[in-house]
Design an enzyme around this catalytic site. Structure first.
Site, PDB file in Angstrom:
ATOM      1  N   CYS A  63       0.843  -1.187   0.000  1.00 35.64           N
ATOM      2  CA  CYS A  63       0.000   0.000   0.000  1.00 35.64           C
ATOM      3  C   CYS A  63       0.879   1.238   0.000  1.00 35.64           C
ATOM      4  O   CYS A  63       2.089   1.157   0.186  1.00 35.64           O
ATOM      5  CB  CYS A  63      -0.854   0.050   1.264  1.00 35.64           C
ATOM      6  SG  CYS A  63      -1.898  -1.396   1.465  1.00 35.64           S
ATOM      7  N   GLY A  71      -0.400   0.319  -4.956  1.00 33.46           N
ATOM      8  CA  GLY A  71      -1.710  -0.286  -4.682  1.00 33.46           C
ATOM      9  C   GLY A  71      -2.754   0.232  -5.631  1.00 33.46           C
ATOM     10  O   GLY A  71      -2.934   1.448  -5.740  1.00 33.46           O
ATOM     11  N   ASN A 105       0.622   1.025   5.894  1.00 31.02           N
ATOM     12  CA  ASN A 105       1.357   0.238   4.898  1.00 31.02           C
ATOM     13  C   ASN A 105       2.142  -0.828   5.639  1.00 31.02           C
ATOM     14  O   ASN A 105       2.919  -0.497   6.533  1.00 31.02           O
ATOM     15  CB  ASN A 105       2.296   1.151   4.101  1.00 31.02           C
ATOM     16  CG  ASN A 105       3.180   0.389   3.117  1.00 31.02           C
ATOM     17  OD1 ASN A 105       4.226   0.879   2.729  1.00 31.02           O
ATOM     18  ND2 ASN A 105       2.785  -0.787   2.703  1.00 31.02           N
ATOM     19  N   GLY A 106       1.936  -2.092   5.257  1.00 32.99           N
ATOM     20  CA  GLY A 106       2.628  -3.205   5.926  1.00 32.99           C
ATOM     21  C   GLY A 106       1.627  -4.242   6.354  1.00 32.99           C
ATOM     22  O   GLY A 106       0.427  -4.096   6.124  1.00 32.99           O
ATOM     23  N   TYR A 121      12.126  -4.424  -6.669  1.00 35.10           N
ATOM     24  CA  TYR A 121      10.940  -4.336  -7.538  1.00 35.10           C
ATOM     25  C   TYR A 121       9.944  -3.263  -7.162  1.00 35.10           C
ATOM     26  O   TYR A 121       9.399  -2.582  -8.018  1.00 35.10           O
ATOM     27  CB  TYR A 121      10.209  -5.697  -7.522  1.00 35.10           C
ATOM     28  CG  TYR A 121       8.842  -5.658  -8.161  1.00 35.10           C
ATOM     29  CD1 TYR A 121       8.688  -5.691  -9.539  1.00 35.10           C
ATOM     30  CD2 TYR A 121       7.684  -5.578  -7.369  1.00 35.10           C
ATOM     31  CE1 TYR A 121       7.419  -5.652 -10.127  1.00 35.10           C
ATOM     32  CE2 TYR A 121       6.421  -5.542  -7.965  1.00 35.10           C
ATOM     33  CZ  TYR A 121       6.298  -5.570  -9.322  1.00 35.10           C
ATOM     34  OH  TYR A 121       5.064  -5.528  -9.901  1.00 35.10           O
TER      35      TYR A 121
HETATM   36  P1  AMP Z   1       5.772 -14.657 -12.381  1.00 35.61           P
HETATM   37  O1  AMP Z   1       5.147 -14.742 -13.722  1.00 35.61           O
HETATM   38  O2  AMP Z   1       4.835 -15.133 -11.304  1.00 35.61           O
HETATM   39  O3  AMP Z   1       7.109 -15.350 -12.303  1.00 35.61           O
HETATM   40  O4  AMP Z   1       6.004 -13.124 -12.057  1.00 35.61           O
HETATM   41  C1  AMP Z   1       7.193 -12.471 -12.393  1.00 35.61           C
HETATM   42  C2  AMP Z   1       6.935 -11.022 -12.709  1.00 35.61           C
HETATM   43  O5  AMP Z   1       6.114 -10.419 -11.717  1.00 35.61           O
HETATM   44  C3  AMP Z   1       8.225 -10.241 -12.771  1.00 35.61           C
HETATM   45  O6  AMP Z   1       8.262  -9.599 -14.017  1.00 35.61           O
HETATM   46  C4  AMP Z   1       8.148  -9.241 -11.634  1.00 35.61           C
HETATM   47  O7  AMP Z   1       8.547  -7.949 -12.068  1.00 35.61           O
HETATM   48  C5  AMP Z   1       6.695  -9.218 -11.221  1.00 35.61           C
HETATM   49  N1  AMP Z   1       6.512  -9.242  -9.750  1.00 35.61           N
HETATM   50  C6  AMP Z   1       7.357  -9.674  -8.816  1.00 35.61           C
HETATM   51  N2  AMP Z   1       6.821  -9.560  -7.580  1.00 35.61           N
HETATM   52  C7  AMP Z   1       5.586  -9.043  -7.743  1.00 35.61           C
HETATM   53  C8  AMP Z   1       4.521  -8.682  -6.848  1.00 35.61           C
HETATM   54  N3  AMP Z   1       4.630  -8.831  -5.531  1.00 35.61           N
HETATM   55  N4  AMP Z   1       3.393  -8.153  -7.382  1.00 35.61           N
HETATM   56  C9  AMP Z   1       3.263  -8.020  -8.715  1.00 35.61           C
HETATM   57  N5  AMP Z   1       4.231  -8.342  -9.608  1.00 35.61           N
HETATM   58  C10 AMP Z   1       5.376  -8.845  -9.138  1.00 35.61           C
END
Ligand code: AMP
Length: 457
Positions: free
Chosen positions: A2, A28, A102-103, A245
């Protein structure tokens, strides 16, 4: 995950909060809300949707006053029901209290059960509401005292903005899992999850709220701010995934520029996981771009935008009745086919979670005639779920929790796969920020006891 934002002493408080939330939208996208206060009364609006869609000018005009806090929600605890949108605004015997969080609290369900047995009636399923119930039960009229007593009972991650008719308080948990920064707008205090919110409105960044610090602003006097550390000092554990990220690359998080940190991670990755003989380095946009720039520079392999991302994704898609293979990924990411034909490419992304994106993307790259795909990830394998506010799937769904790197490589169909080491990640991040990171998603070393309990159930 968030975002939170708040400010005092500005006649356009709710409009500026709206702008701040807009800049923090990446944290978010489920819903957003603002609570403002005028003549000691609270005014609130929260709805599902993106910040730009939630508030109209007419609605913002109905949030009067010089002080406001706001929130954008991405549910990790409590689900995405409208009742869980924030800021929470509840009335207690001591008056109204508004909270933006947030958290994730790791002992919220235990506390919630206990409070319900004592007669509390919860309006939501969100962990944040626990804090307000605990505050109400103290019977303490001083906001900071009630808050300190409540927070002494919770465990986990919280960066909070709390407001009542007299004060606005910014507080960060003793581990400092989530970011929270303070600045000045026309000389008045302003608080945000990330500095990018300050840039938008011309506020001047001052400093981080330190882990375990509580900053109190009196809404009438405003100055001087009071700061104190009401909890036992413990080693900070700032979320390293904010750098990898989550945070916006134009923000400063934990005292370091996110853009520079991600670029440095890419450079480190090139040293640890070279891919000699490749024709080009291409990022998975947008989040892989910065590490890919660093990789390309360090490896001296040209950087190319070989995959184009569509920025016009709505919430739902109408698929033709004859199903298109990999429809979701195709909508979002498309290789530049003629350009990539016959090329050996290094594809850089920041993380691999379930592996679905990479698997489909690599198939598209092959369809586009790419000769070799060498996937490089600017973080270690994601093996463990986060209990501190990042939305991760269960451990079972995390590919790296039960597959070796070679099995993953085989599953996603890459010619080679290389991850950044945990040591490399922490070295780069510690060079940029102060030391003390939480890396539980990679290492399984959870800094709080309750998180272990959650994992074993
Ligand atoms: P996946 O297809 O499940 O391996 O997702 C990998 C992709 O999701 C990568 O391109 C990341 O940039 C992105 N990603 C990583 N962590 C998150 C997260 N918590 N929420 C949304 N996207 C994410």
């Amino acid at each position: 995950m968030c975002a939170i934002f708040g400010l005092v002493g500005n006649p356009e408080a709710s409009k500026l909060t709206y702008l701040g939330l807009h800049a923090l939208q990446h944290r978010g996208q489920e819903g957003a809300g603002i609570v403002s206060t005028h003549q000691q009364r609270p005014y609130a609006l929260k709805k599902r949707g993106l910040v730009g869609d939630v508030f109209s000018s007419a609605e913002l005009a109905e949030l009067p006053g010089h002080h406001a806090i706001g929130h954008t929600r991405y549910s990790t605890a409590g689900g995405d029901a409208a009742c869980n949108l924030q800021p929470f605004l509840l009335r207690t015997a001591q008056g109204w209290i508004a909270v933006a969080h947030n958290g994730n609290l790791t002992n919220a369900s235990v506390l919630m059960r206990r409070l319900e047995q004592m007669g509390s009636i919860f309006q939501s399923t969100a962990d944040t509401e626990v804090i307000i119930h605990l505050m109400a039960r103290t019977g303490e009229p001083q906001l900071e005292k009630a808050l300190t007593a409540a927070l002494a009972q919770v465990e986990g991650a919280y960066s909070l903005l709390v407001m009542d008719q007299n004060k606005l308080i910014a507080v960060r948990d003793p581990h400092g899992f989530r970011p929270l920064v303070m600045g000045r707008l026309q000389g008045k205090p302003v608080f945000a999850s990330e500095t990018t919110a300050f840039d938008l409105m011309g506020a001047k960044y001052e400093r981080e709220i330190a882990p375990g610090e509580m900053v109190i602003v009196d809404l009438k006097e405003q100055e001087p701010l009071r700061s104190f550390f009401p909890f036992h000092a413990i080693a900070p554990r700032k979320c390293v995934f904010e750098h990898v990220y989550f945070a916006r690359p134009d923000s400063h998080v934990f005292g370091a520029g996110v853009y520079e940190t991600r670029k440095a991670l890419g450079k480190q990755l090139a040293q640890e996981q070279p891919a000699s003989g490749a024709d080009m380095v291409i990022p998975v946009p947008d989040s892989g771009v910065y590490a890919a720039i660093g990789y390309s520079e360090a490896a001296q392999i040209p950087f190319e935008m070989g995959i184009i991302r569509s920025h016009y994704m709505g919430r739902t898609f109408i698929e033709p009745s004859q199903t298109i293979r990999d429809f979701g990924v195709k909508l979002k990411l498309n290789p530049v086919s003629g350009f990539l034909h016959g090329k050996k490419v290094v594809v850089v992304d920041d993380s691999l979670v379930r592996g679905t994106t990479s698997k489909k993307l690599i198939r598209h790259l092959r369809d586009a005639g790419v000769a070799e795909v060498h996937l490089r990830i600017s973080a270690p394998p994601t093996k463990h779920p986060c209990f501190y506010g990042i939305d991760t799937p269960t451990q079972k769904e995390l590919l790296a929790s039960h597959q070796t790197i070679d099995q993953i490589r085989n599953y996603i169909g890459a010619d080679s796969l290389g991850y950044l080491s945990l040591k490399g990640l922490l070295e780069v991040c510690s060079r940029k920020s102060e030391e003390g990171f939480c890396h539980a998603c990679f290492s399984g070393e959870y800094p709080t006891v309750q998180a272990h309990a959650a994992l074993s159930t």
